[in-house]
Design a protein around this motif. Structure first.
Motif, PDB file in Angstrom:
ATOM      1  N   LEU A 108      13.034 -63.338 141.095  1.00 16.80           N
ATOM      2  CA  LEU A 108      12.659 -64.650 141.627  1.00 16.80           C
ATOM      3  C   LEU A 108      12.702 -65.699 140.518  1.00 16.80           C
ATOM      4  N   LYS A 109      12.127 -65.382 139.377  1.00 18.99           N
ATOM      5  CA  LYS A 109      12.140 -66.310 138.247  1.00 18.99           C
ATOM      6  C   LYS A 109      13.577 -66.610 137.824  1.00 18.99           C
ATOM      7  N   ALA A 110      14.425 -65.589 137.794  1.00 13.53           N
ATOM      8  CA  ALA A 110      15.829 -65.783 137.417  1.00 13.53           C
ATOM      9  C   ALA A 110      16.547 -66.686 138.420  1.00 13.53           C
ATOM     10  N   GLN A 111      16.293 -66.491 139.705  1.00 15.12           N
ATOM     11  CA  GLN A 111      16.945 -67.309 140.729  1.00 15.12           C
ATOM     12  C   GLN A 111      16.531 -68.773 140.601  1.00 15.12           C
ATOM     13  N   ALA A 115      18.965 -71.918 139.825  1.00 16.51           N
ATOM     14  CA  ALA A 115      19.024 -73.083 140.706  1.00 16.51           C
ATOM     15  C   ALA A 115      18.826 -74.367 139.904  1.00 16.51           C
ATOM     16  N   LYS A 116      17.885 -74.347 138.969  1.00 14.97           N
ATOM     17  CA  LYS A 116      17.623 -75.527 138.142  1.00 14.97           C
ATOM     18  C   LYS A 116      18.816 -75.825 137.228  1.00 14.97           C
ATOM     19  N   THR A 117      19.377 -74.816 136.623  1.00 13.98           N
ATOM     20  CA  THR A 117      20.540 -74.997 135.747  1.00 13.98           C
ATOM     21  C   THR A 117      21.711 -75.582 136.532  1.00 13.98           C
ATOM     22  N   LEU A 118      21.936 -75.065 137.724  1.00 14.82           N
ATOM     23  CA  LEU A 118      23.053 -75.562 138.536  1.00 14.82           C
ATOM     24  C   LEU A 118      22.794 -76.975 139.058  1.00 14.82           C
ATOM     25  N   ARG A 119      21.553 -77.299 139.321  1.00 15.38           N
ATOM     26  CA  ARG A 119      21.213 -78.681 139.699  1.00 15.38           C
ATOM     27  C   ARG A 119      21.590 -79.615 138.551  1.00 15.38           C
ATOM     28  N   GLU A 139      26.688 -75.825 145.726  1.00 14.46           N
ATOM     29  CA  GLU A 139      26.779 -74.640 146.590  1.00 14.46           C
ATOM     30  C   GLU A 139      26.131 -73.425 145.921  1.00 14.46           C
ATOM     31  N   ARG A 140      26.400 -73.230 144.634  1.00 13.33           N
ATOM     32  CA  ARG A 140      25.793 -72.096 143.933  1.00 13.33           C
ATOM     33  C   ARG A 140      24.272 -72.273 143.846  1.00 13.33           C
ATOM     34  N   GLY A 141      23.808 -73.470 143.577  1.00  9.32           N
ATOM     35  CA  GLY A 141      22.372 -73.717 143.530  1.00  9.32           C
ATOM     36  C   GLY A 141      21.709 -73.399 144.850  1.00  9.32           C
ATOM     37  N   ARG A 142      22.380 -73.756 145.933  1.00  9.10           N
ATOM     38  CA  ARG A 142      21.857 -73.466 147.275  1.00  9.10           C
ATOM     39  C   ARG A 142      21.745 -71.952 147.480  1.00  9.10           C
ATOM     40  N   GLU A 143      22.724 -71.197 147.016  1.00 10.00           N
ATOM     41  CA  GLU A 143      22.673 -69.731 147.144  1.00 10.00           C
ATOM     42  C   GLU A 143      21.497 -69.152 146.361  1.00 10.00           C
ATOM     43  N   HIS A 144      21.246 -69.669 145.176  1.00  7.45           N
ATOM     44  CA  HIS A 144      20.140 -69.148 144.365  1.00  7.45           C
ATOM     45  C   HIS A 144      18.790 -69.499 144.981  1.00  7.45           C
ATOM     46  N   GLU A 145      18.689 -70.676 145.577  1.00  2.00           N
ATOM     47  CA  GLU A 145      17.434 -71.014 146.266  1.00  2.00           C
ATOM     48  C   GLU A 145      17.238 -70.130 147.497  1.00  2.00           C
ATOM     49  N   LYS A 146      18.330 -69.765 148.161  1.00  2.00           N
ATOM     50  CA  LYS A 146      18.236 -68.855 149.307  1.00  2.00           C
ATOM     51  C   LYS A 146      17.761 -67.475 148.856  1.00  2.00           C
ATOM     52  N   PHE A 147      18.343 -66.976 147.755  1.00  2.00           N
ATOM     53  CA  PHE A 147      17.890 -65.682 147.240  1.00  2.00           C
ATOM     54  C   PHE A 147      16.429 -65.759 146.805  1.00  2.00           C
ATOM     55  N   ALA A 148      16.021 -66.882 146.224  1.00  2.00           N
ATOM     56  CA  ALA A 148      14.614 -67.041 145.818  1.00  2.00           C
ATOM     57  C   ALA A 148      13.702 -66.949 147.037  1.00  2.00           C
ATOM     58  N   TRP A 149      14.094 -67.585 148.125  1.00  2.00           N
ATOM     59  CA  TRP A 149      13.318 -67.511 149.365  1.00  2.00           C
ATOM     60  C   TRP A 149      13.199 -66.057 149.839  1.00  2.00           C
ATOM     61  N   MET A 150      14.300 -65.320 149.821  1.00  2.00           N
ATOM     62  CA  MET A 150      14.274 -63.919 150.269  1.00  2.00           C
ATOM     63  C   MET A 150      13.344 -63.086 149.387  1.00  2.00           C
ATOM     64  N   LEU A 151      13.407 -63.308 148.088  1.00  2.00           N
ATOM     65  CA  LEU A 151      12.561 -62.563 147.156  1.00  2.00           C
ATOM     66  C   LEU A 151      11.079 -62.913 147.375  1.00  2.00           C
ATOM     67  N   ARG A 152      10.793 -64.210 147.547  1.00  2.00           N
ATOM     68  CA  ARG A 152       9.401 -64.620 147.825  1.00  2.00           C
ATOM     69  C   ARG A 152       8.896 -63.976 149.105  1.00  2.00           C
ATOM     70  N   ALA A 153       9.759 -63.900 150.126  1.00  2.00           N
ATOM     71  CA  ALA A 153       9.348 -63.294 151.393  1.00  2.00           C
ATOM     72  C   ALA A 153       8.960 -61.841 151.213  1.00  2.00           C
ATOM     73  N   HIS A 154       9.693 -61.116 150.355  1.00  2.00           N
ATOM     74  CA  HIS A 154       9.340 -59.721 150.079  1.00  2.00           C
ATOM     75  C   HIS A 154       8.023 -59.629 149.313  1.00  2.00           C
ATOM     76  N   LEU A 155       7.779 -60.569 148.425  1.00  2.00           N
ATOM     77  CA  LEU A 155       6.541 -60.543 147.647  1.00  2.00           C
ATOM     78  C   LEU A 155       5.306 -60.775 148.509  1.00  2.00           C
ATOM     79  N   LYS A 156       5.459 -61.469 149.613  1.00  2.00           N
ATOM     80  CA  LYS A 156       4.321 -61.705 150.507  1.00  2.00           C
ATOM     81  C   LYS A 156       3.819 -60.438 151.146  1.00  2.00           C
ATOM     82  N   SER A 157       4.692 -59.434 151.221  1.00  2.00           N
ATOM     83  CA  SER A 157       4.266 -58.160 151.821  1.00  2.00           C
ATOM     84  C   SER A 157       3.992 -57.100 150.763  1.00  2.00           C
ATOM     85  N   ALA A 158       4.264 -57.431 149.523  1.00  2.00           N
ATOM     86  CA  ALA A 158       4.122 -56.437 148.452  1.00  2.00           C
ATOM     87  C   ALA A 158       2.692 -56.318 147.978  1.00  2.00           C
TER      88      ALA A 158
END
Length: 158
Positions: A108-111, A115-119, A139-158
């Protein structure tokens, strides 16, 4: 506005290539992090995390190539050594053994870093009128923010 990549000034080429090489470096380190976690994830969430980590490293591997090819399209040098990428990257390798929650946190931190670097790369490209690089970075920044969202969603159940 530059119509072609080679219409960019030497200063623009250098600034854009530097931003893209930063993006390639961080993508490469994150690719390996995701692959490492794919190999080593264990526990009740093994299946979905194993699959998610694979999706991430496969996406990032292709992204490295897209970013490096854009560097070459503007007639600059694409950094291609692991040592150079590790030294340049703001994403730090995650060394050691981690549980699934820790893996998710590292990725998540890497994503978010990516995203910030690509912005930033998009802003530099826009400043120099390089709409094609700007589009790629957005476009790449958008992909990294999407992956960050997916990772955060998993952390909510972890």
């Amino acid at each position: 506005m530059a119509d072609l990549a080679l219409d960019l000034s030497p200063n623009a080429q250098t600034a854009i290539a530097d931003a893209l090489n930063q993006s390639v470096a961080e993508t490469a380190v994150t690719t390996m992090m995701a692959q490492n976690f794919h190999w080593n994830v264990e526990g009740m969430a093994f299946g979905p995390l194993h699959e998610l980590f694979q999706t991430i490293y496969e996406d990032h591997f292709t992204a490295q190539d897209d970013l490096a090819e854009r560097i070459k399209a503007i007639d600059m040098h694409a950094e291609g050594t692991l040592a150079g990428m590790i030294n340049r990257s703001k994403v730090v390798e995650a060394e050691g053994a981690f549980d699934a929650s820790e893996m998710l946190q590292h990725l998540l931190k890497a994503q978010m870093t990516l995203a910030k670097t690509l912005r930033g790369a998009a802003a530099i490209a826009e400043e120099h009128g390089d709409l094609l690089t700007q589009d790629l970075a957005i476009e790449r920044g958008r992909e990294h923010e999407k992956f960050a969202w997916m990772l955060r969603a998993h952390l909510k159940s972890a």
